[in-house]
Design a protein around this motif. Structure first.
Motif, PDB file in Angstrom:
ATOM      1  N   VAL A   1       6.505 -10.980  -3.382  1.00  0.00           N
ATOM      2  CA  VAL A   1       6.754  -9.785  -2.574  1.00  0.00           C
ATOM      3  C   VAL A   1       7.948  -9.012  -3.121  1.00  0.00           C
ATOM      4  O   VAL A   1       7.896  -7.787  -3.321  1.00  0.00           O
ATOM      5  N   SER A   2       9.053  -9.717  -3.382  1.00  0.00           N
ATOM      6  CA  SER A   2      10.244  -9.066  -3.926  1.00  0.00           C
ATOM      7  C   SER A   2       9.957  -8.438  -5.284  1.00  0.00           C
ATOM      8  O   SER A   2      10.374  -7.306  -5.573  1.00  0.00           O
ATOM      9  N   ASN A   3       9.218  -9.162  -6.114  1.00  0.00           N
ATOM     10  CA  ASN A   3       8.869  -8.701  -7.448  1.00  0.00           C
ATOM     11  C   ASN A   3       8.050  -7.417  -7.386  1.00  0.00           C
ATOM     12  O   ASN A   3       8.351  -6.414  -8.057  1.00  0.00           O
ATOM     13  N   VAL A   4       7.010  -7.419  -6.570  1.00  0.00           N
ATOM     14  CA  VAL A   4       6.113  -6.267  -6.473  1.00  0.00           C
ATOM     15  C   VAL A   4       6.838  -5.050  -5.913  1.00  0.00           C
ATOM     16  O   VAL A   4       6.761  -3.945  -6.476  1.00  0.00           O
ATOM     17  N   MET A   5       7.543  -5.233  -4.811  1.00  0.00           N
ATOM     18  CA  MET A   5       8.142  -4.079  -4.153  1.00  0.00           C
ATOM     19  C   MET A   5       9.242  -3.441  -5.004  1.00  0.00           C
ATOM     20  O   MET A   5       9.340  -2.216  -5.082  1.00  0.00           O
TER      21      MET A   5
ATOM     22  N   VAL B   1       0.845  -1.202   0.000  1.00  0.00           N
ATOM     23  CA  VAL B   1       0.000   0.000   0.000  1.00  0.00           C
ATOM     24  C   VAL B   1       0.877   1.248   0.000  1.00  0.00           C
ATOM     25  O   VAL B   1       0.640   2.198  -0.761  1.00  0.00           O
ATOM     26  N   ASP B   2       1.910   1.244   0.834  1.00  0.00           N
ATOM     27  CA  ASP B   2       2.800   2.403   0.903  1.00  0.00           C
ATOM     28  C   ASP B   2       3.511   2.615  -0.431  1.00  0.00           C
ATOM     29  O   ASP B   2       3.634   3.747  -0.919  1.00  0.00           O
ATOM     30  N   GLY B   3       3.991   1.522  -1.043  1.00  0.00           N
ATOM     31  CA  GLY B   3       4.633   1.640  -2.348  1.00  0.00           C
ATOM     32  C   GLY B   3       3.689   2.142  -3.415  1.00  0.00           C
ATOM     33  O   GLY B   3       4.064   2.945  -4.277  1.00  0.00           O
ATOM     34  N   LEU B   4       2.447   1.692  -3.357  1.00  0.00           N
ATOM     35  CA  LEU B   4       1.444   2.148  -4.320  1.00  0.00           C
ATOM     36  C   LEU B   4       1.128   3.623  -4.139  1.00  0.00           C
ATOM     37  O   LEU B   4       0.913   4.347  -5.125  1.00  0.00           O
ATOM     38  N   ARG B   5       1.080   4.095  -2.904  1.00  0.00           N
ATOM     39  CA  ARG B   5       0.838   5.521  -2.689  1.00  0.00           C
ATOM     40  C   ARG B   5       1.957   6.351  -3.321  1.00  0.00           C
ATOM     41  O   ARG B   5       1.715   7.421  -3.897  1.00  0.00           O
TER      42      ARG B   5
END
Length: 368
Positions: free
Chosen positions: A236-240, A33-37
């Protein structure tokens, strides 16, 4: 000694691993969520600088109607907002304590699960011990949220790739987000965007992998569940990492505003506006559509853009055309889409303000 030997009392690997997994999924959901913001903020900043920039909107990858670039970019803000809601829901579903379920049947000791939940920060307890040790729905929720997010990122990356090509020429990538060719000196390849596009496949594959693990498991715990870890950690690693790179790349996109406006003004993008003009004169839309379709076929056969047609030519296809049709252009077309959610400048300005409010309310520490 004996004291250490008692540490495992009322605990099983099954409920401990389930607890660890829930803690992890909850944590990484909030991180997503924080990364998306951050990515939303980058998209919004870019959109705010292009409120007046025209571009062709597309359907079927063919030029369709003029729109504002800011309106187009805000479509991704909306996609990412839905992604945020999905990850928030994933965190909420993971916020259930399974500890105390034992191997599958509960434990024969007078433990206080509510105290444990409070200490570990869980808001509720699992209601069924068999389900608690065998449930990985929250892992699947994370994978599904990630797969949808990465699909959205893939769509954005695809447009960056297309728009940076010579065929479109809508934007340029700075050197740090492109690579050269080992043999062709002139090349500037959008490798970062291509990798972001490709990574969606990994996220989708990991979702399918975990679903395949779960699909035939009898209750309760089975060692198959050991195979839920590697796909989750990879996703998780891929998304972040992808969110981090995209957030850095989006502000650097350099749009060729003149070329985009020329593309929005060329050809036959105002055909729908011509039909709307006839509707305004009382002609049913179906009839207006047929008249304008014939008009466009005529113009195409002569390789003649709409902007060069005379009023007499227009009236060959309907006597209802008047002088106002000669004043239609891409900007008047955009301005006419003055409905909630439309591409008219005032509506887009309102949408930009609303998006900024969302960031200020949900991400106050960084929205400024």
């Amino acid at each position: 000694g004996p004291a250490a030997g008692r540490l495992h009392t009322a605990r099983s690997r099954n409920d401990q691993v389930a607890t660890d997994m829930r803690l992890f999924v909850r944590t990484v959901s909030f991180a997503a969520v924080d990364g998306l913001r951050g990515l939303q903020a980058a998209v919004l900043d870019l959109a705010e600088t292009h409120l007046g920039t025209l571009m062709p909107g597309y359907t079927h990858l063919q030029r369709a109607q003029p729109v504002l670039l800011a309106h187009h970019l805000l479509a991704y803000f909306e996609m990412f907002e839905r992604d945020i809601q999905r990850f928030a829901t994933t965190a909420e579903r993971a916020d259930v304590l399974p500890l105390g379920s034992g191997a599958l049947a509960g434990v024969p000791y007078p433990i206080d699960r509510e105290v444990v939940a409070e200490e570990l920060g869980f808001s509720s307890l699992s209601a069924n011990s068999i389900d608690a040790v065998s449930d990985r729905d929250f892992v699947i929720d994370f994978h599904a949220s990630a797969a949808i997010l990465m699909t959205h990122i893939s769509r954005l990356a695809e447009e960056i790739i297309l728009w940076s090509s010579e065929e479109f020429g809508f934007l340029r990538l700075p050197p740090k987000f492109a690579t050269g060719s080992s043999i062709m000196p002139q090349k500037s390849n959008p490798d970062i965007a291509e990798l972001a596009r490709a990574r969606s496949g990994r996220a989708i594959g990991n979702l399918v992998s975990v679903l395949a693990v779960m699909k035939g498991l009898p209750l309760s715990y089975n060692r198959d569940l050991q195979e839920d870890k590697q796909p989750l950690f990879d996703t998780v690693s891929n998304v972040m990492s992808t969110l981090e790179v995209l957030t850095a790349m989006v502000p650097s996109l350099q749009f060729d505003k003149d070329r985009m406006e020329a593309a929005a003004s060329a050809g036959y993008l105002l055909a729908t506006d011509l039909a709307d003009h006839l509707v305004g004169k009382g002609l049913p839309f179906r009839d207006a559509h047929q008249s304008v379709m014939a008009l466009v076929e005529y113009a195409q056969s002569r390789d003649q853009p709409l902007a060069s047609m005379t009023l007499d030519e227009y009236r060959r296809f309907s006597p209802l055309f008047d002088e106002a049709v000669l004043r239609l252009d891409a900007r008047s077309s955009v301005a006419s889409r003055d409905v909630a959610g439309g591409t008219a400048p005032g509506r887009v300005r309102d949408a930009l303000k609303q998006a900024r409010r969302i960031l200020e309310e949900e991400w106050p520490a960084r929205s400024s």
